[in-house]
Write an enzyme that holds these catalytic residues in place. Structure first.
Site, PDB file in Angstrom:
ATOM      1  CB  THR A  96       8.201  -1.273  10.703  1.00 29.78           C
ATOM      2  OG1 THR A  96       7.734  -1.634  11.832  1.00 29.78           O
ATOM      3  CG2 THR A  96       7.370  -2.114   9.236  1.00 29.78           C
ATOM      4  CB  THR A 107       8.944   2.719  10.286  1.00 28.56           C
ATOM      5  OG1 THR A 107       9.348   2.100  11.494  1.00 28.56           O
ATOM      6  CG2 THR A 107       9.556   3.788  10.155  1.00 28.56           C
TER       7      THR A 107
HETATM    8  N1  ASP Z   1       5.422   0.097  13.505  1.00 20.85           N
HETATM    9  C1  ASP Z   1       5.822  -0.931  14.397  1.00 20.85           C
HETATM   10  C2  ASP Z   1       4.665  -1.241  15.441  1.00 20.85           C
HETATM   11  O1  ASP Z   1       4.145  -0.455  16.308  1.00 20.85           O
HETATM   12  C3  ASP Z   1       7.025  -0.415  15.025  1.00 20.85           C
HETATM   13  C4  ASP Z   1       8.055   0.435  13.938  1.00 20.85           C
HETATM   14  O2  ASP Z   1       7.890   0.523  13.135  1.00 20.85           O
HETATM   15  O3  ASP Z   1       8.827   1.260  14.571  1.00 20.85           O
HETATM   16  O4  ASP Z   1       4.744  -2.314  15.528  1.00 20.85           O
END
Ligand code: ASP
Length: 353
Positions: free
Chosen positions: A218, A269
């Site tokens: 993200t 994230t």
């Molecule tokens: N937070 C994101 C999701 O779960 C993935 C990430 O940021 O690593 O969609």
């Protein structure tokens, strides 16, 4: 003796000099751009915009949009993270810390511009979050390009390999598949029995390691503009091999991002399925409101999740209204990027778990 005009002007200037210097020093704190991960081109794009006078909201959109176009790490924008059906869907959010307005899109199909779609929701609707085909239809009706296929050769290959591997690993749990890739039937058994099933029948109890050091998922960005106003934004194509319809933390205000001009902002994230249960960015901003420094607020928000889910992987980055920033992480090493007036270019900060 009466003083001459030049001497009066000089003493008046001298009187206000410390004040002027103070104002100048104050002005030099801003703008500030902070982003998850070493998404350097995205930070540069946001910096260019905000340094040229754009609002915080517009700079966030420029930054996240650059990441979508570059398909940062294959996990932002189109062409990444195929779901169980092989399709890429986008989650995105933008939040204005002045007005507390939010626009977001979730599981959006057929439109590649996630963050621009989110801004359209914020600026041209009274809603906060649009999902699925409704989000795509709205974005297209408001002028974004589409409908288009969001797959790429890489996402198609990744999906074919996964199918060949009997659709393992995946996000199902406590189910028995009729065939390798479903349909699935729910079962209610003890963990021991389930583990046997997992080996012998391909039952999907296994939980996919969602992100690794080379698949940052993200972009979550905060910008403080020249006026000291703050905005945040997020864009992601979510979790690879997710169940169609899955919405991650990306479009959830308070989870992936949050901003309040009076306090500061936050980006997150990581494992969104876990993190969205704790609204970590809301927590960070509210902790800073209560007087915590960014570092303490970030660590506190992460540790609240880790106490309940010791295996979760995630990170947050906090920035206060003065531009001080800090990150905290759990389960992985986290990096975030910053550009501010005292830097010639973007700087990357590394945070250890
Ligand atoms: N937070 C994101 C999701 O779960 C993935 C990430 O940021 O690593 O969609």
């Amino acid at each position: 003796m009466a003083r001459s005009y030049p001497s009066i002007i000089l003493s008046t200037l001298l009187l206000f000099l410390p004040l002027l210097t103070g104002v100048e020093a104050e002005a030099k704190k801003f703008p500030v751009v902070v982003s998850t991960w070493p998404f350097i081109e995205a930070v540069r794009a946001a910096w260019r915009a905000v340094d040229n006078g754009s609002s915080a909201v517009d700079a966030v959109v420029e930054g996240c949009s650059a990441c979508e176009q570059l398909r940062c790490d294959g996990t932002v924008g189109p062409g990444g993270s195929p779901n169980e059906k092989g399709e890429t869907m986008l989650d995105a959010l933008v939040m204005d810390g002045v007005t507390m307005e939010v626009g977001a899109v979730a599981a959006m199909r057929y439109v590649k511009d996630g963050i621009r779609a989110a801004r359209l929701v914020m600026k041209h609707s009274q809603h906060t979050l649009l999902a699925g085909e409704g989000a795509s239809a709205f974005a297209i009706s408001m002028g974004l390009p589409g409908p288009m296929n969001l797959s790429s050769p890489e996402s198609v290959n990744k999906w074919s390999d996964w199918k060949e591997n009997r659709c393992q690993p995946n996000f199902r749990k406590n189910v028995v598949p009729a065939n390798d890739c479903g349909p699935y039937k729910p079962i209610d058994v003890s963990r021991e029995v389930l583990t046997e099933y997992s080996c012998e029948m391909g039952t999907a109890e296994y939980r996919l390691p969602l992100v690794g050091p080379h698949s940052h998922d993200t972009i979550s960005m905060a910008v403080i503009d020249k006026m000291g106003h703050i905005a945040v934004g997020t864009s992601t194509n979510g979790a690879t091999f997710k169940i169609p319809g899955r919405v991650g933390d990306g479009p959830i205000a308070g989870s992936s991002a949050y901003a309040d001009d009076e306090v500061g902002g936050c980006g997150a994230t990581g494992d969104g399925d876990i993190m969205m249960r704790f609204l970590p960015c809301y927590q960070v901003v509210e902790s800073m409101r209560q007087g915590m420094k960014p570092e303490k607020a970030a660590k506190d928000a992460v540790s609240r999740i880790a106490r309940k889910f010791p295996d979760f992987v995630g990170a947050v980055v906090a920035v206060d209204k003065n531009g001080s920033h800090a990150g905290a992480c759990h389960g992985w090493t986290f990096q975030y990027s910053v550009q501010s007036p005292d830097m010639d270019d973007v700087q990357v900060f590394t945070v250890l778990p």
